[in-house]
Write a protein that holds these residues in place. Sequence first.
Motif, PDB file in Angstrom:
ATOM      1  N   ASP A   1      11.579   7.005  32.805  1.00 37.03           N
ATOM      2  CA  ASP A   1      12.479   5.852  32.811  1.00 37.03           C
ATOM      3  C   ASP A   1      13.217   5.783  34.150  1.00 37.03           C
ATOM      4  OD1 ASP A   1      14.453   7.793  32.754  1.00 37.03           O
ATOM      5  OD2 ASP A   1      15.061   7.402  30.684  1.00 37.03           O
ATOM      6  N   ASP A   2      14.191   4.902  34.251  1.00 37.33           N
ATOM      7  CA  ASP A   2      14.907   4.720  35.515  1.00 37.33           C
ATOM      8  C   ASP A   2      15.695   5.964  35.930  1.00 37.33           C
ATOM      9  OD1 ASP A   2      13.930   2.147  35.664  1.00 37.33           O
ATOM     10  OD2 ASP A   2      15.655   1.267  34.645  1.00 37.33           O
ATOM     11  N   ASN A   3      16.003   6.823  34.968  1.00 41.16           N
ATOM     12  CA  ASN A   3      16.728   8.063  35.273  1.00 41.16           C
ATOM     13  C   ASN A   3      15.786   9.239  35.504  1.00 41.16           C
ATOM     14  OD1 ASN A   3      19.317   6.873  34.964  1.00 41.16           O
ATOM     15  ND2 ASN A   3      19.082   7.003  32.735  1.00 41.16           N
ATOM     16  N   PHE A   4      14.494   8.949  35.532  1.00 42.08           N
ATOM     17  CA  PHE A   4      13.461   9.956  35.766  1.00 42.08           C
ATOM     18  C   PHE A   4      13.229  10.865  34.550  1.00 42.08           C
ATOM     19  CE2 PHE A   4      10.931  12.354  38.959  1.00 42.08           C
ATOM     20  CZ  PHE A   4      10.384  11.242  39.584  1.00 42.08           C
ATOM     21  N   THR A   5      13.709  10.454  33.387  1.00 48.17           N
ATOM     22  CA  THR A   5      13.477  11.218  32.158  1.00 48.17           C
ATOM     23  C   THR A   5      12.033  11.052  31.715  1.00 48.17           C
ATOM     24  OG1 THR A   5      15.766  10.841  31.485  1.00 48.17           O
ATOM     25  CG2 THR A   5      14.224  11.568  29.776  1.00 48.17           C
ATOM     26  N   LEU A   6      11.371  12.143  31.397  1.00 51.89           N
ATOM     27  CA  LEU A   6       9.976  12.098  30.958  1.00 51.89           C
ATOM     28  C   LEU A   6       9.899  11.496  29.558  1.00 51.89           C
ATOM     29  CD1 LEU A   6       7.001  12.842  31.465  1.00 51.89           C
ATOM     30  CD2 LEU A   6       7.501  15.101  30.478  1.00 51.89           C
ATOM     31  N   LEU A   7       9.153  10.385  29.420  1.00 52.34           N
ATOM     32  CA  LEU A   7       9.056   9.681  28.147  1.00 52.34           C
ATOM     33  C   LEU A   7       7.714   9.861  27.454  1.00 52.34           C
ATOM     34  CD1 LEU A   7      10.733   6.277  29.097  1.00 52.34           C
ATOM     35  CD2 LEU A   7      11.793   8.262  28.001  1.00 52.34           C
ATOM     36  N   GLY A   8       6.645   9.959  28.227  1.00 57.58           N
ATOM     37  CA  GLY A   8       5.312  10.040  27.642  1.00 57.58           C
ATOM     38  C   GLY A   8       4.264  10.140  28.723  1.00 57.58           C
ATOM     39  N   ARG A   9       3.031   9.875  28.360  1.00 53.91           N
ATOM     40  CA  ARG A   9       1.936   9.919  29.324  1.00 53.91           C
ATOM     41  C   ARG A   9       0.913   8.840  28.985  1.00 53.91           C
ATOM     42  NH1 ARG A   9      -2.664  14.358  27.672  1.00 53.91           N
ATOM     43  NH2 ARG A   9      -2.746  13.795  25.474  1.00 53.91           N
ATOM     44  N   ILE A  10       0.186   8.414  29.991  1.00 53.59           N
ATOM     45  CA  ILE A  10      -0.906   7.455  29.819  1.00 53.59           C
ATOM     46  C   ILE A  10      -2.200   8.169  30.177  1.00 53.59           C
ATOM     47  CG2 ILE A  10      -1.898   5.265  30.601  1.00 53.59           C
ATOM     48  CD1 ILE A  10       0.956   4.394  31.320  1.00 53.59           C
ATOM     49  N   THR A  11      -3.191   8.068  29.317  1.00 53.34           N
ATOM     50  CA  THR A  11      -4.463   8.752  29.546  1.00 53.34           C
ATOM     51  C   THR A  11      -5.552   7.761  29.952  1.00 53.34           C
ATOM     52  OG1 THR A  11      -4.908   8.629  27.166  1.00 53.34           O
ATOM     53  CG2 THR A  11      -3.956  10.669  28.021  1.00 53.34           C
ATOM     54  N   ILE A  12      -6.629   8.293  30.480  1.00 51.77           N
ATOM     55  CA  ILE A  12      -7.680   7.468  31.080  1.00 51.77           C
ATOM     56  C   ILE A  12      -8.338   6.528  30.076  1.00 51.77           C
ATOM     57  CG2 ILE A  12      -9.470   9.218  30.696  1.00 51.77           C
ATOM     58  CD1 ILE A  12      -9.113   6.845  33.752  1.00 51.77           C
ATOM     59  N   ASP A  13      -8.399   6.909  28.788  1.00 54.52           N
ATOM     60  CA  ASP A  13      -9.030   6.031  27.801  1.00 54.52           C
ATOM     61  C   ASP A  13      -8.254   4.729  27.647  1.00 54.52           C
ATOM     62  OD1 ASP A  13      -7.085   7.810  26.704  1.00 54.52           O
ATOM     63  OD2 ASP A  13      -7.579   7.042  24.717  1.00 54.52           O
ATOM     64  N   ASP A  14      -6.914   4.816  27.746  1.00 59.33           N
ATOM     65  CA  ASP A  14      -6.106   3.594  27.684  1.00 59.33           C
ATOM     66  C   ASP A  14      -6.322   2.728  28.918  1.00 59.33           C
ATOM     67  OD1 ASP A  14      -4.714   4.291  25.218  1.00 59.33           O
ATOM     68  OD2 ASP A  14      -3.728   5.835  26.403  1.00 59.33           O
ATOM     69  N   ILE A  15      -6.500   3.366  30.060  1.00 63.50           N
ATOM     70  CA  ILE A  15      -6.730   2.627  31.305  1.00 63.50           C
ATOM     71  C   ILE A  15      -8.072   1.918  31.278  1.00 63.50           C
ATOM     72  CG2 ILE A  15      -7.088   2.912  33.793  1.00 63.50           C
ATOM     73  CD1 ILE A  15      -4.160   3.057  32.796  1.00 63.50           C
ATOM     74  N   VAL A  16      -9.075   2.575  30.721  1.00 61.59           N
ATOM     75  CA  VAL A  16     -10.399   1.946  30.600  1.00 61.59           C
ATOM     76  C   VAL A  16     -10.308   0.691  29.740  1.00 61.59           C
ATOM     77  CG1 VAL A  16     -12.725   2.236  29.646  1.00 61.59           C
ATOM     78  CG2 VAL A  16     -11.700   4.066  30.996  1.00 61.59           C
ATOM     79  N   ASP A  17      -9.514   0.757  28.657  1.00 63.89           N
ATOM     80  CA  ASP A  17      -9.332  -0.416  27.796  1.00 63.89           C
ATOM     81  C   ASP A  17      -8.681  -1.568  28.564  1.00 63.89           C
ATOM     82  OD1 ASP A  17     -10.434   0.899  25.656  1.00 63.89           O
ATOM     83  OD2 ASP A  17      -8.517   1.539  24.812  1.00 63.89           O
ATOM     84  N   VAL A  18      -7.675  -1.241  29.380  1.00 61.30           N
ATOM     85  CA  VAL A  18      -7.005  -2.269  30.183  1.00 61.30           C
ATOM     86  C   VAL A  18      -7.979  -2.886  31.180  1.00 61.30           C
ATOM     87  CG1 VAL A  18      -5.182  -2.714  31.877  1.00 61.30           C
ATOM     88  CG2 VAL A  18      -4.730  -1.222  29.938  1.00 61.30           C
ATOM     89  N   MET A  19      -8.760  -2.046  31.836  1.00 65.53           N
ATOM     90  CA  MET A  19      -9.735  -2.534  32.808  1.00 65.53           C
ATOM     91  C   MET A  19     -10.760  -3.450  32.146  1.00 65.53           C
ATOM     92  SD  MET A  19     -10.268   1.026  34.933  1.00 65.53           S
ATOM     93  CE  MET A  19     -11.608   0.394  35.961  1.00 65.53           C
ATOM     94  N   LYS A  20     -11.188  -3.075  30.961  1.00 66.95           N
ATOM     95  CA  LYS A  20     -12.147  -3.894  30.221  1.00 66.95           C
ATOM     96  C   LYS A  20     -11.546  -5.249  29.877  1.00 66.95           C
ATOM     97  CE  LYS A  20     -14.890  -3.967  25.978  1.00 66.95           C
ATOM     98  NZ  LYS A  20     -15.213  -3.267  24.706  1.00 66.95           N
ATOM     99  N   GLU A  21     -10.302  -5.244  29.401  1.00 58.23           N
ATOM    100  CA  GLU A  21      -9.634  -6.497  29.047  1.00 58.23           C
ATOM    101  C   GLU A  21      -9.439  -7.390  30.270  1.00 58.23           C
ATOM    102  OE1 GLU A  21      -6.027  -5.390  27.145  1.00 58.23           O
ATOM    103  OE2 GLU A  21      -7.023  -4.534  25.373  1.00 58.23           O
TER     104      GLU A  21
ATOM    105  N   LEU B   1      -6.927   9.856  38.588  1.00 52.58           N
ATOM    106  CA  LEU B   1      -6.176  10.629  37.600  1.00 52.58           C
ATOM    107  C   LEU B   1      -6.746  10.449  36.197  1.00 52.58           C
ATOM    108  CD1 LEU B   1      -2.559   9.690  38.762  1.00 52.58           C
ATOM    109  CD2 LEU B   1      -3.862  11.733  39.376  1.00 52.58           C
ATOM    110  N   GLU B   2      -6.722  11.524  35.422  1.00 52.44           N
ATOM    111  CA  GLU B   2      -7.109  11.444  34.015  1.00 52.44           C
ATOM    112  C   GLU B   2      -5.908  11.128  33.131  1.00 52.44           C
ATOM    113  OE1 GLU B   2      -9.045  15.070  32.995  1.00 52.44           O
ATOM    114  OE2 GLU B   2     -10.943  14.485  33.930  1.00 52.44           O
ATOM    115  N   ALA B   3      -4.727  11.427  33.617  1.00 51.02           N
ATOM    116  CA  ALA B   3      -3.489  11.127  32.885  1.00 51.02           C
ATOM    117  C   ALA B   3      -2.350  11.033  33.886  1.00 51.02           C
ATOM    118  CB  ALA B   3      -3.196  12.208  31.848  1.00 51.02           C
TER     119      ALA B   3
END
Length: 457
Positions: A243-263, A236-238
């Motif tokens: 939340d627990d009620n299934f309300t849409l709060l935001g999105r996570i994109t691949i650039d943030d995931i790459v940073d996590v993987m690097k860390e 996935l790219e994003a």
Amino acid sequence: MAEENENIPFQLTDELIEQVEGLVEQQNNKELQTVLDNFHYADIAEILDELNLEDAMYVIKLLDSETTSDIIMELDEDNREKVLKNLSAKEIAEEVEELDTDDAADIIAELPLDRRQEVISNIEDIEHQAEIRELLAYDEDTAGGLMAKELVKVYETWTVAGCLRRIRGQAEEVTRVHSVYVVDKQDKLVGRLSLKDLIVAKNDQKIADIYISNVDYVNVHEEAEEVVKIMQKYDLEAIPVVDDNFTLLGRITIDDIVDVMKEEAEEDYLLAAGITSDVEHDDSIWELTKARLPWLLIGMFGGIGAASIINGFSDAMLKFPALLMFIPLIQATAGNVGVQSSAIVVQGLANNSIDGKIFSRLLKEFALGLVNGIAIAAIVLVISHFAFHTTYLESITICVALITVIIMAALIGTFIPIFLDKRGIDAAVATGPFITTSNDVFGIFIYFLIAKLILGF
């Protein structure tokens, strides 16, 4: 920035740094601006990392906030901290207003607690301010800490024509539109929208008739490592965050995931090397000592344990001096085999390729250790007999011990990471000094135990 130059490979040179330093010293703003316009903001950050703080601040003050906000995000952490200290709360607020909410929250999170509130209160965009406050409330190692509030969402009750109009407005606030998410009247995520389906649909059709209900998502409290695994698995790219009620709060994109993987990779590398915390080469001697000393002490006690075992068999070494010569071989081989086995298992655990069947995994490592042990022992048998002139029994002892130690090291190197992982402990701690030290001690003990059985001392 000059968009046409973004794909030109950047190479930082001493000449370039000297040129920028010279233009700063001359305060030749026009020429300096012209030079920097040829580079991507990440390249400018790399240049600033090599300048002294005063020159770096001069460049940052010269450029507009839209550019410097991205530059600051790309700076080395230590340099970014120094730059932020030299900016007022209002100036930092101007910078973060140009960033997506996730990056803005990351910048503010690096500030001392007393300055965070001051910076946030200086953000003029009230909605942006509120979204940053929301993101700062989440743990940085969760989906909530990774997500950005910027996204494109549509309501299932909208028509295609109305949807297209509203998407254009939303897209202006989003750097990259990876997906269009569909929500109901309560803002609960119900699906995703294919741009192709949207384009070919009739203007009066309802979004409810064309959206795709199958959508991957993560809970806002999901651990960052789990988010990485999900996005890797489904390519996935994003991914949307709910939340627990299934309300849409935001999105996570691949650039943030790459940073996590690097860390994570950096952390695991340090753990494998026997360093217990995140340190840099320019940290203080005290910080570096705290990170390194614990594993060095473990290695020391392991060495003392091995020395005690050797001392317990000192009479045997007087009678069979050839045994002494091959102690380094036993220790080195055991350590190498253990690290190899544990490294493969840790990698498998990280990418979920190990299904958890410990017995079958140990059986495979036993067979592998047996094959490798026989191959190495055969070579050692020839060398020990002809080069070191060991007796027949001594050569057999060394070879049998070597095979046994290799099998043992492979089993320990396989079992310990899986054991730690099942108990929620980072398996990376099993590699490096931990495995090497334990295998040194067990290897020496097995070596002399087999020697005692064969040679009869």
